[in-house]
Design an enzyme around this catalytic site. Structure first.
Site, PDB file in Angstrom:
ATOM      1  N   GLU A  23      33.835  48.043  33.940  1.00 52.06           N
ATOM      2  CA  GLU A  23      35.103  48.406  33.825  1.00 52.06           C
ATOM      3  C   GLU A  23      35.662  47.441  32.532  1.00 52.06           C
ATOM      4  OE1 GLU A  23      37.670  46.053  35.735  1.00 52.06           O
ATOM      5  OE2 GLU A  23      36.436  45.189  37.202  1.00 52.06           O
ATOM      6  N   LYS A 161      37.802  38.652  45.924  1.00 51.92           N
ATOM      7  CA  LYS A 161      38.149  37.574  45.305  1.00 51.92           C
ATOM      8  C   LYS A 161      38.777  36.718  46.061  1.00 51.92           C
ATOM      9  CE  LYS A 161      39.307  39.867  40.939  1.00 51.92           C
ATOM     10  NZ  LYS A 161      39.217  41.070  41.607  1.00 51.92           N
TER      11      LYS A 161
HETATM   12  N1  PSU Z   1      36.569  41.342  38.552  1.00 54.38           N
HETATM   13  C1  PSU Z   1      36.772  40.249  37.694  1.00 54.38           C
HETATM   14  N2  PSU Z   1      37.924  40.236  37.095  1.00 54.38           N
HETATM   15  C2  PSU Z   1      38.986  41.211  37.294  1.00 54.38           C
HETATM   16  C3  PSU Z   1      38.683  42.346  38.156  1.00 54.38           C
HETATM   17  C4  PSU Z   1      37.490  42.095  38.596  1.00 54.38           C
HETATM   18  O1  PSU Z   1      35.964  39.525  37.716  1.00 54.38           O
HETATM   19  O2  PSU Z   1      40.105  41.104  36.824  1.00 54.38           O
HETATM   20  C5  PSU Z   1      39.644  43.247  38.237  1.00 54.38           C
HETATM   21  C6  PSU Z   1      39.245  44.521  38.810  1.00 54.38           C
HETATM   22  O3  PSU Z   1      39.442  45.596  37.874  1.00 54.38           O
HETATM   23  C7  PSU Z   1      39.851  45.151  40.078  1.00 54.38           C
HETATM   24  C8  PSU Z   1      41.066  44.336  40.114  1.00 54.38           C
HETATM   25  O4  PSU Z   1      39.996  46.432  40.373  1.00 54.38           O
HETATM   26  O5  PSU Z   1      40.721  42.945  39.432  1.00 54.38           O
HETATM   27  C9  PSU Z   1      41.750  44.236  41.171  1.00 54.38           C
HETATM   28  O6  PSU Z   1      43.272  44.435  40.848  1.00 54.38           O
HETATM   29  P1  PSU Z   1      44.346  44.690  42.010  1.00 54.38           P
HETATM   30  O7  PSU Z   1      43.992  43.269  43.129  1.00 54.38           O
HETATM   31  O8  PSU Z   1      45.822  44.734  41.492  1.00 54.38           O
HETATM   32  O9  PSU Z   1      43.956  45.869  43.009  1.00 54.38           O
END
Ligand code: PSU
Ligand code: MN
Length: 303
Positions: A23, A161
């Site tokens: 991604e 996370k």
């Molecule tokens: N993994 C990482 N860093 C990131 C992400 C994933 O090591 O920044 C990103 C991914 O694109 C994931 C997003 O879909 O964080 C989640 O964002 P949100 O919580 O706004 O859905």
């Protein structure tokens, strides 16, 4: 939806050779500029080292692009935070408007599946955000979860996370019938940390068993599968430092009134700025390990 698939990726897909999607949001929004381009190249190299073809995904000038060229990777990493963060619902408007954007897990999974790619590596999945004081129901549930429920892609990640409500996230994945596999672990990992304190429902110890599990799952389901791979012990963050930075980061989110798609980048940026480089090192190590594991599983699936 018109897709541009890079020639190397297209040839590999035609021949049934292994391909791994990567991604672009973690490059543009998840890591400091200056570090992201080197990681982008190390990720593609890690996939190639296992005999698979990397396909980094973004939307460029209205075209979903599967397998960014070196020049396109340069562009995504250089534009960084200035690039729009696109989740799955944003694909239509961005494409119709000729816009560019970095794709999240949700948007990347949708585009990978459309291109015929079934394996995807990232850092940490989005999930259910923690409630805030005075705001017990933020309704901030990452679109990553909804897309996983409906899209047959294996997402290799280091859990969700640690800035999220991990228990609630696991409940949503269960309710949406998304299998969660722990790779060589019984504990669901929490991105910077090896364990979230929550058990995984299933443990798998070998890429071949992951491939067999994915094949069996796909015979009766169109949902995705999560393969949770904890960061190596030598790269794990110090838990006390982690907990302090998380508390501070959540304060920043509240004070700045950040909502929606801005929350995760603000939290990660605080970790990176305040940990003296420790969180970036952990983040890079875990994404690289996930790219390697994804390529091993893709190879087993293609065999
Ligand atoms: N993994 C990482 N860093 C990131 C992400 C994933 O090591 O920044 C990103 C991914 O694109 C994931 C997003 O879909 O964080 C989640 O964002 P949100 O919580 O706004 O859905
Ligand atoms: Mn969100």
């Amino acid at each position: 939806m018109a897709l541009t698939i890079g020639t190397e990726v297209a040839a590999a897909l035609d021949a049934g050779r292994p391909v791994v999607a990567l991604e672009s949001t973690l490059l543009a929004h998840g890591l400091p500029s200056g570090r992201n381009l080197a990681l982008a190249h190390r990720l593609t190299a890690a996939v190639r080292a296992e005999g698979a073809v990397p396909a980094t995904i973004a939307v460029l000038d209205g075209t979903p692009t599967i397998g960014l060229s070196p020049a396109q990777l340069d562009r995504v990493c250089a534009e960084g935070e200035a690039l729009t963060k696109l989740t799955a619902r944003d694909l239509g408007p961005a494409i119709a408007g000729g816009r560019s954007g970095a794709t999240t897990v949700a948007a990347t999974s949708v585009l990978a599946h459309r291109a015929g790619i079934g394996v995807f590596a990232t850092g940490g999945l989005g999930g259910v955000h923690l409630p805030a004081p005075g705001d017990p129901t933020t309704w901030d549930v990452s679109a990553d979860l909804g897309v996983l429920a409906t899209t047959p892609v294996l997402v290799v990640c280091s859990g969700v996370k640690s800035v999220l409500d991990v228990a609630a996230t696991l409940e949503v994945l269960e309710a949406r019938s998304v299998p969660v596999l722990g790779y060589r672990t019984d504990d669901f990992p929490a991105f910077y940390l090896r364990s979230s304190g929550h058990p995984v429902p299933w443990r798998v110890d070998d890429p071949g068993v992951v491939a067999a599990t994915v094949r069996a799952h796909r015979e009766h389901s169109t949902s995705g599968v999560v393969l949770a791979n904890p960061v190596a012990p030598e790269h794990e963050m110090d838990r006390a430092l982690h907990d302090r930075l998380l508390a501070e980061g959540l304060d920043r989110v509240r004070e700045s009134g950040t909502r929606g798609g801005g929350v995760t980048p603000v939290l990660l940026a605080h970790f990176h700025a305040a940990s003296g480089g420790a969180s970036v090192a952990t983040n890079e190590a875990l994404v690289l390990a996930n790219a390697t594991l994804a390529a091993q599983v893709a190879a087993a699936l293609a065999a």
